[in-house]
Scaffold this motif. Structure first.
Motif, PDB file in Angstrom:
ATOM      1  N   SER A  15       0.840  -1.193   0.000  1.00 50.51           N
ATOM      2  CA  SER A  15       0.000   0.000   0.000  1.00 50.51           C
ATOM      3  C   SER A  15       0.874   1.242   0.000  1.00 50.51           C
ATOM      4  CB  SER A  15      -0.892   0.004   1.251  1.00 50.51           C
ATOM      5  OG  SER A  15      -1.568   1.231   1.385  1.00 50.51           O
ATOM      6  N   THR A  16       0.253   2.367  -0.357  1.00 48.42           N
ATOM      7  CA  THR A  16       0.919   3.659  -0.217  1.00 48.42           C
ATOM      8  C   THR A  16       0.704   4.185   1.190  1.00 48.42           C
ATOM      9  OG1 THR A  16      -1.050   4.845  -0.929  1.00 48.42           O
ATOM     10  CG2 THR A  16       0.557   4.276  -2.632  1.00 48.42           C
ATOM     11  N   GLY A  17      -0.155   3.505   1.945  1.00 48.06           N
ATOM     12  CA  GLY A  17      -0.498   3.953   3.288  1.00 48.06           C
ATOM     13  C   GLY A  17      -1.765   4.780   3.312  1.00 48.06           C
ATOM     14  N   VAL A  18      -2.333   5.070   2.143  1.00 46.12           N
ATOM     15  CA  VAL A  18      -3.536   5.899   2.062  1.00 46.12           C
ATOM     16  C   VAL A  18      -4.579   5.226   1.167  1.00 46.12           C
ATOM     17  CG1 VAL A  18      -4.388   8.238   1.608  1.00 46.12           C
ATOM     18  CG2 VAL A  18      -2.002   7.902   2.204  1.00 46.12           C
ATOM     19  N   ARG A  19      -5.111   4.094   1.584  1.00 45.38           N
ATOM     20  CA  ARG A  19      -6.185   3.391   0.875  1.00 45.38           C
ATOM     21  C   ARG A  19      -5.874   3.080  -0.585  1.00 45.38           C
ATOM     22  NH1 ARG A  19     -12.079   5.617   2.535  1.00 45.38           N
ATOM     23  NH2 ARG A  19     -12.154   4.625   4.566  1.00 45.38           N
ATOM     24  N   ASP A  20      -4.650   2.908  -0.918  1.00 44.88           N
ATOM     25  CA  ASP A  20      -4.255   2.577  -2.285  1.00 44.88           C
ATOM     26  C   ASP A  20      -3.475   1.272  -2.216  1.00 44.88           C
ATOM     27  OD1 ASP A  20      -3.516   2.455  -4.927  1.00 44.88           O
ATOM     28  OD2 ASP A  20      -2.059   4.077  -4.804  1.00 44.88           O
ATOM     29  N   PHE A  21      -4.140   0.162  -2.509  1.00 46.51           N
ATOM     30  CA  PHE A  21      -3.523  -1.144  -2.369  1.00 46.51           C
ATOM     31  C   PHE A  21      -3.045  -1.673  -3.716  1.00 46.51           C
ATOM     32  CE2 PHE A  21      -6.339  -0.651   1.201  1.00 46.51           C
ATOM     33  CZ  PHE A  21      -5.528  -1.037   2.252  1.00 46.51           C
ATOM     34  N   HIS A  22      -2.002  -2.471  -3.668  1.00 47.65           N
ATOM     35  CA  HIS A  22      -1.410  -3.039  -4.883  1.00 47.65           C
ATOM     36  C   HIS A  22      -0.999  -4.468  -4.564  1.00 47.65           C
ATOM     37  CE1 HIS A  22       0.323  -2.625  -8.847  1.00 47.65           C
ATOM     38  NE2 HIS A  22       1.403  -3.254  -8.418  1.00 47.65           N
ATOM     39  N   PHE A  23      -1.254  -5.385  -5.486  1.00 48.67           N
ATOM     40  CA  PHE A  23      -1.023  -6.796  -5.227  1.00 48.67           C
ATOM     41  C   PHE A  23      -0.094  -7.406  -6.271  1.00 48.67           C
ATOM     42  CE2 PHE A  23      -5.097  -5.592  -3.524  1.00 48.67           C
ATOM     43  CZ  PHE A  23      -5.055  -6.109  -2.242  1.00 48.67           C
ATOM     44  N   LYS A  35      -0.638  -5.923 -11.714  1.00 48.03           N
ATOM     45  CA  LYS A  35      -1.446  -5.208 -12.696  1.00 48.03           C
ATOM     46  C   LYS A  35      -1.834  -3.853 -12.121  1.00 48.03           C
ATOM     47  CE  LYS A  35      -5.787  -5.558 -15.250  1.00 48.03           C
ATOM     48  NZ  LYS A  35      -6.160  -4.177 -14.970  1.00 48.03           N
ATOM     49  N   ARG A  36      -1.509  -2.828 -12.830  1.00 49.35           N
ATOM     50  CA  ARG A  36      -1.952  -1.480 -12.454  1.00 49.35           C
ATOM     51  C   ARG A  36      -3.307  -1.237 -13.105  1.00 49.35           C
ATOM     52  NH1 ARG A  36       2.520   1.702 -10.386  1.00 49.35           N
ATOM     53  NH2 ARG A  36       1.043   3.399 -10.445  1.00 49.35           N
ATOM     54  N   ALA A  37      -4.138  -0.487 -12.477  1.00 48.52           N
ATOM     55  CA  ALA A  37      -5.491  -0.215 -12.982  1.00 48.52           C
ATOM     56  C   ALA A  37      -5.453   0.254 -14.432  1.00 48.52           C
ATOM     57  CB  ALA A  37      -6.166   0.832 -12.116  1.00 48.52           C
ATOM     58  N   GLY A  38      -6.302  -0.345 -15.257  1.00 46.99           N
ATOM     59  CA  GLY A  38      -6.407   0.059 -16.650  1.00 46.99           C
ATOM     60  C   GLY A  38      -5.326  -0.476 -17.562  1.00 46.99           C
ATOM     61  N   ARG A  59       8.620  -1.049  -6.583  1.00 45.10           N
ATOM     62  CA  ARG A  59       7.159  -0.975  -6.488  1.00 45.10           C
ATOM     63  C   ARG A  59       6.648   0.449  -6.632  1.00 45.10           C
ATOM     64  NH1 ARG A  59       8.972  -3.761  -2.297  1.00 45.10           N
ATOM     65  NH2 ARG A  59       8.381  -2.098  -0.874  1.00 45.10           N
ATOM     66  N   GLY A  60       7.500   1.379  -6.944  1.00 40.74           N
ATOM     67  CA  GLY A  60       7.068   2.767  -7.066  1.00 40.74           C
ATOM     68  C   GLY A  60       6.609   3.309  -5.724  1.00 40.74           C
ATOM     69  N   ILE A  61       5.402   3.855  -5.685  1.00 42.43           N
ATOM     70  CA  ILE A  61       4.885   4.482  -4.465  1.00 42.43           C
ATOM     71  C   ILE A  61       4.330   3.482  -3.454  1.00 42.43           C
ATOM     72  CG2 ILE A  61       4.359   6.643  -5.649  1.00 42.43           C
ATOM     73  CD1 ILE A  61       1.401   5.769  -5.685  1.00 42.43           C
ATOM     74  N   HIS A  62       4.225   2.213  -3.815  1.00 40.01           N
ATOM     75  CA  HIS A  62       3.673   1.192  -2.914  1.00 40.01           C
ATOM     76  C   HIS A  62       4.789   0.616  -2.043  1.00 40.01           C
ATOM     77  CE1 HIS A  62       0.812   1.468  -6.275  1.00 40.01           C
ATOM     78  NE2 HIS A  62      -0.051   1.446  -5.276  1.00 40.01           N
ATOM     79  N   THR A  63       4.994   1.196  -0.873  1.00 32.58           N
ATOM     80  CA  THR A  63       6.126   0.847  -0.035  1.00 32.58           C
ATOM     81  C   THR A  63       5.750   0.108   1.248  1.00 32.58           C
ATOM     82  OG1 THR A  63       6.013   3.010   1.018  1.00 32.58           O
ATOM     83  CG2 THR A  63       7.491   2.779  -0.887  1.00 32.58           C
ATOM     84  N   GLU A  64       4.508   0.165   1.654  1.00 30.24           N
ATOM     85  CA  GLU A  64       4.080  -0.433   2.917  1.00 30.24           C
ATOM     86  C   GLU A  64       3.567  -1.854   2.679  1.00 30.24           C
ATOM     87  OE1 GLU A  64       0.864   0.854   6.267  1.00 30.24           O
ATOM     88  OE2 GLU A  64       1.909   2.442   5.183  1.00 30.24           O
ATOM     89  N   TRP A  65       4.233  -2.853   3.270  1.00 29.18           N
ATOM     90  CA  TRP A  65       3.880  -4.259   3.045  1.00 29.18           C
ATOM     91  C   TRP A  65       2.785  -4.682   4.001  1.00 29.18           C
ATOM     92  CZ3 TRP A  65       5.446  -9.151   5.600  1.00 29.18           C
ATOM     93  CH2 TRP A  65       5.133 -10.265   4.827  1.00 29.18           C
ATOM     94  N   PHE A  66       1.764  -5.409   3.490  1.00 28.62           N
ATOM     95  CA  PHE A  66       0.660  -5.874   4.316  1.00 28.62           C
ATOM     96  C   PHE A  66       0.681  -7.366   4.570  1.00 28.62           C
ATOM     97  CE2 PHE A  66      -1.008  -1.748   3.770  1.00 28.62           C
ATOM     98  CZ  PHE A  66      -1.884  -1.569   4.808  1.00 28.62           C
ATOM     99  N   GLY A  67       1.298  -8.154   3.711  1.00 23.54           N
ATOM    100  CA  GLY A  67       1.371  -9.576   3.990  1.00 23.54           C
ATOM    101  C   GLY A  67       1.461 -10.441   2.754  1.00 23.54           C
TER     102      GLY A  67
END
Length: 78
Positions: A15-23, A35-38, A59-67
């Motif tokens: 996540s970016t830490g602000v409701r923006d999740f990436h898998f 996959k990025r949106a679109g 990962r660009g702006i997605h730096t916070e790992w969730f699991g």
């Protein structure tokens, strides 16, 4: 990424830490895709390198790992 031994299907979440999740999705061939949106799914990171470890790839702006989550053919995501 340590812990992928014996993993048949897995997803790593960031996540970016602000409701923006990436898998990232694990493939038996030993790489991950995302996959990025679109856009179409791809197996390269933001620097164009094959993703062999989502923890160390660009990962660009997605730096916070969730699991790391494991799945199988009987799981349905709705």
């Amino acid at each position: 990424m340590t812990g992928t031994e014996g993993l048949s299907s897995g997803v790593s979440a960031f996540s970016t830490g602000v409701r923006d999740f990436h898998f990232h999705r694990y493939h038996l061939e030993g790489f991950w895709s995302h996959k990025r949106a679109g856009n179409a799914a791809r197996r390269t990171d933001e620097s164009g390198c094959l993703i062999t470890d989502p923890m160390t790839c660009d990962r660009g702006i997605h730096t916070e790992w969730f699991g790391l989550f494991q799945s199988n053919a009987w799981v349905t995501v709705i």
